[in-house]
Design an enzyme around this catalytic site. Sequence first.
Site, PDB file in Angstrom:
ATOM      1  NE  ARG A 109     -36.550 -85.415  21.334  1.00 36.46           N
ATOM      2  CZ  ARG A 109     -36.960 -85.489  22.606  1.00 36.46           C
ATOM      3  NH1 ARG A 109     -37.881 -84.653  23.059  1.00 36.46           N
ATOM      4  NH2 ARG A 109     -36.448 -86.393  23.394  1.00 36.46           N
ATOM      5  CE  LYS A 160     -25.244 -76.405   2.433  1.00 37.42           C
ATOM      6  NZ  LYS A 160     -23.992 -76.329   1.649  1.00 37.42           N
ATOM      7  CD  GLU A 180     -19.836 -66.198  -0.796  1.00 40.90           C
ATOM      8  OE1 GLU A 180     -20.379 -66.823  -1.731  1.00 40.90           O
ATOM      9  OE2 GLU A 180     -19.004 -66.714  -0.024  1.00 40.90           O
ATOM     10  CE  LYS A 217     -27.820 -70.121   0.225  1.00 42.89           C
ATOM     11  NZ  LYS A 217     -26.831 -70.020   1.268  1.00 42.89           N
ATOM     12  CD  GLU A 244     -23.945 -78.564  -1.397  1.00 42.59           C
ATOM     13  OE1 GLU A 244     -24.251 -77.699  -0.591  1.00 42.59           O
ATOM     14  OE2 GLU A 244     -22.781 -78.788  -1.763  1.00 42.59           O
ATOM     15  NE  ARG A 256     -27.806 -75.058  -0.113  1.00 43.06           N
ATOM     16  CZ  ARG A 256     -28.495 -74.766   0.987  1.00 43.06           C
ATOM     17  NH1 ARG A 256     -29.601 -75.397   1.260  1.00 43.06           N
ATOM     18  NH2 ARG A 256     -28.079 -73.847   1.827  1.00 43.06           N
ATOM     19  CG  ASN A 272     -20.292 -75.113  -2.790  1.00 41.73           C
ATOM     20  OD1 ASN A 272     -20.472 -74.336  -1.861  1.00 41.73           O
ATOM     21  ND2 ASN A 272     -20.825 -76.323  -2.828  1.00 41.73           N
ATOM     22  CG  HIS A 285     -17.154 -71.501  -2.114  1.00 42.45           C
ATOM     23  ND1 HIS A 285     -17.569 -70.569  -3.044  1.00 42.45           N
ATOM     24  CD2 HIS A 285     -17.653 -71.061  -0.909  1.00 42.45           C
ATOM     25  CE1 HIS A 285     -18.284 -69.624  -2.439  1.00 42.45           C
ATOM     26  NE2 HIS A 285     -18.351 -69.906  -1.146  1.00 42.45           N
ATOM     27  CG  HIS A 294     -13.214 -74.040   1.210  1.00 45.60           C
ATOM     28  ND1 HIS A 294     -14.232 -74.898   0.849  1.00 45.60           N
ATOM     29  CD2 HIS A 294     -13.815 -72.957   1.762  1.00 45.60           C
ATOM     30  CE1 HIS A 294     -15.396 -74.332   1.169  1.00 45.60           C
ATOM     31  NE2 HIS A 294     -15.165 -73.172   1.715  1.00 45.60           N
ATOM     32  CG  HIS A 345     -15.660 -67.615   2.855  1.00 48.78           C
ATOM     33  ND1 HIS A 345     -15.275 -68.898   2.543  1.00 48.78           N
ATOM     34  CD2 HIS A 345     -16.842 -67.401   2.213  1.00 48.78           C
ATOM     35  CE1 HIS A 345     -16.197 -69.445   1.765  1.00 48.78           C
ATOM     36  NE2 HIS A 345     -17.153 -68.557   1.545  1.00 48.78           N
TER      37      HIS A 345
END
Length: 370
Positions: free
Chosen positions: A123, A145, A187, A229, A239, A243, A247, A250, A254, A267
């Site tokens: 946990r 994340k 980035e 960031k 988000e 946030r 992206n 992105h 993607h 990426h």
Amino acid sequence: MSVIMHTLHVELGERSYPVYIGRDLFTDGSLVGRHVIGSEVAIVSNTTVAPLYVPKLRRALGKGRRITEIVLPDGEQYKTLASLEHIFERLLQERHSRSTTIIAVGGGVVGDISGFAAACYQRGVAFIQVPTTLLSQVDSSVGGKTAVNHALGKNMIGAFYQPLAVLIDTDSLRTLPARELSAGLAEVIKYGLICDREFYAWLQHSMPKLLARDEGALAEAIERSCSNKARVVAADEREGGLRAILNLGHTFGHAIETAQGYGNWLHGEAVAVGMLLALRLSVARGWVDAAEVPILEDLLRQAQLPVQIPAGMTPEVFLDLMGRDKKVIDGRLRLVLLRAIGEALLVEDVGSDELVALLLDALERAKGSC
Ligand SMILES: NC(=O)c1ccc[n+]([C@@H]2O[C@H](COP(=O)([O-])OP(=O)(O)OC[C@H]3O[C@@H](n4cnc5c(N)ncnc54)[C@H](O)[C@@H]3O)[C@@H](O)[C@H]2O)c1
Ligand SMILES: [Zn+2]
């Protein structure tokens, strides 16, 4: 000797943590030791990175600790539940308790899997990020994340779980392949575009130093990226809104990654082209001066990133793949655009006509440059 060049803090109340940026941090036992809880440590890495950096880290941790080394195969294709299961199995076999600290040593793949393992094992156990790619140093290691991929979608199974500390050693970038360094620079450029105009201007003349892996310039770029960031994450950890500006480029990116097949375009490469498309759309809306387009193109070229959409990608393919993006909420496509350089905003009213016009224009340019 280890040198800390910058220390910044991600401010998240009781989950706040420091990000150290410097040289030779792996060898500094007191720095790593400061954040290790208890005497049990599990180092998670991969077959490429482990031989390069894990022995140094083990030495720094010293003899008084029980260390289990878990080495995963290298690649995004191993960012799976099976790798997670392997980590849990090793931790259980070696009888790791609730007071274990998991240390991730590697790029974003290792960091994301290890963070998720740390969130779940008994946990939740202590977690430290030691990112070794530029992308993971400026992006994935900060913000909490964590995830693994599922056959039906990338990063679909995960958790928000903040580390106790992030140790960024710029020396580790010396062994990074050039293409991966450039992907990370995409980035870095993103932060300038979305929220830091001054940094964007700094990047215009610092790119040669960054590509030459000048330690001072890299530390500066990493610090500015992580600070930006950290500020965005502190304002919107999960988000809910802000946030999402991280992206930029992105959703287009993607679509390119998926259409080209994962691994063919990195990426960061896909994001580079995506950011250019987002900028062009912002120009078309009259928000940004058209003179900014060649400036960004030049910066991306300097960073050895692509500036044209891949041959053969039609607007239909784009629209189809963009419609499947995670950023589609309640059937509405949300795109990050620029109100100005250094000022991003989230829009939900981009129509397919507007996108088709943008993509047809970009395709013409791509053909013209062949
Ligand atoms: N959690 C987040 O907020 C977040 C943000 C962005 C990206 N990500 C995730 O990050 C992953 C991509 O991360 P990445 O670009 O670091 O890729 P990666 O982890 O696959 O690393 C790229 C390659 O570089 C190698 N490598 C790493 N460090 C090295 C070093 N110092 N010297 C030599 N080789 C080295 C790796 O073994 C790998 O082959 C994706 O899975 C993406 O989903 C997560
Ligand atoms: Zn990204």
